[in-house]
Design a protein around this motif. Sequence first.
Motif, short mmCIF file in Angstrom:
data_model
loop_
_atom_site.label_atom_id
_atom_site.label_comp_id
_atom_site.label_asym_id
_atom_site.label_seq_id
_atom_site.Cartn_x
_atom_site.Cartn_y
_atom_site.Cartn_z
N SER A 26 -9.86 -20.76 -21.34
CA SER A 26 -8.67 -21.20 -21.68
C SER A 26 -8.30 -21.41 -23.17
CB SER A 26 -8.42 -22.58 -20.99
OG SER A 26 -7.19 -23.34 -21.27
N ASP A 46 1.76 -21.82 -20.08
CA ASP A 46 2.09 -22.42 -18.64
C ASP A 46 3.17 -21.29 -17.88
OD1 ASP A 46 0.42 -24.36 -18.59
OD2 ASP A 46 1.77 -26.04 -19.24
N THR A 47 4.23 -20.96 -18.75
CA THR A 47 5.12 -19.96 -18.39
C THR A 47 4.64 -18.65 -17.94
OG1 THR A 47 7.05 -21.17 -19.41
CG2 THR A 47 7.43 -18.83 -18.90
N SER A 50 2.89 -18.33 -14.79
CA SER A 50 3.70 -18.37 -13.68
C SER A 50 4.04 -17.00 -13.19
CB SER A 50 4.79 -19.19 -13.88
OG SER A 50 5.80 -18.66 -14.78
#
Length: 133
Positions: A26, A46-47, A50
Amino acid sequence: MTNNIEKLHKLVENFVSYEKLRRENSRKLRSLFQELQIDQKVDNLDTLLSFSAINVTGFSLQEDSFLAIHPKRYIQIIGIANGKNVNLRYFGRSEQVDEHLREKIAEFVLRWRLEKNFLGVDRYRNLLKRVES
């Protein structure tokens, strides 16, 4: 009793190494996200996570031809979101992109894929908890 302690020790050791790998992955993914300027196309990681997939064009990520360039092609990182291709970053003709940069691009794509797999494990773990309760 000793056998159970050994099993528990091995289980804890595996869990710690898994969590260590995940944290390190990460951290490096976030760093590459900025270094490769993917953050100019996508607001946050985070986007990006997705997206259903992240691919690279212009060179190979196949094990038998890893990092081999595809001549007369362009190196791009492509994201797939909502069934549509999104050009996340263009790097130029494959013959002209430095090997070190190709390695960074490959690392980014592979680390994204690894993180996506971690998220899948979390999802299935949570679903199993619901079944077991």
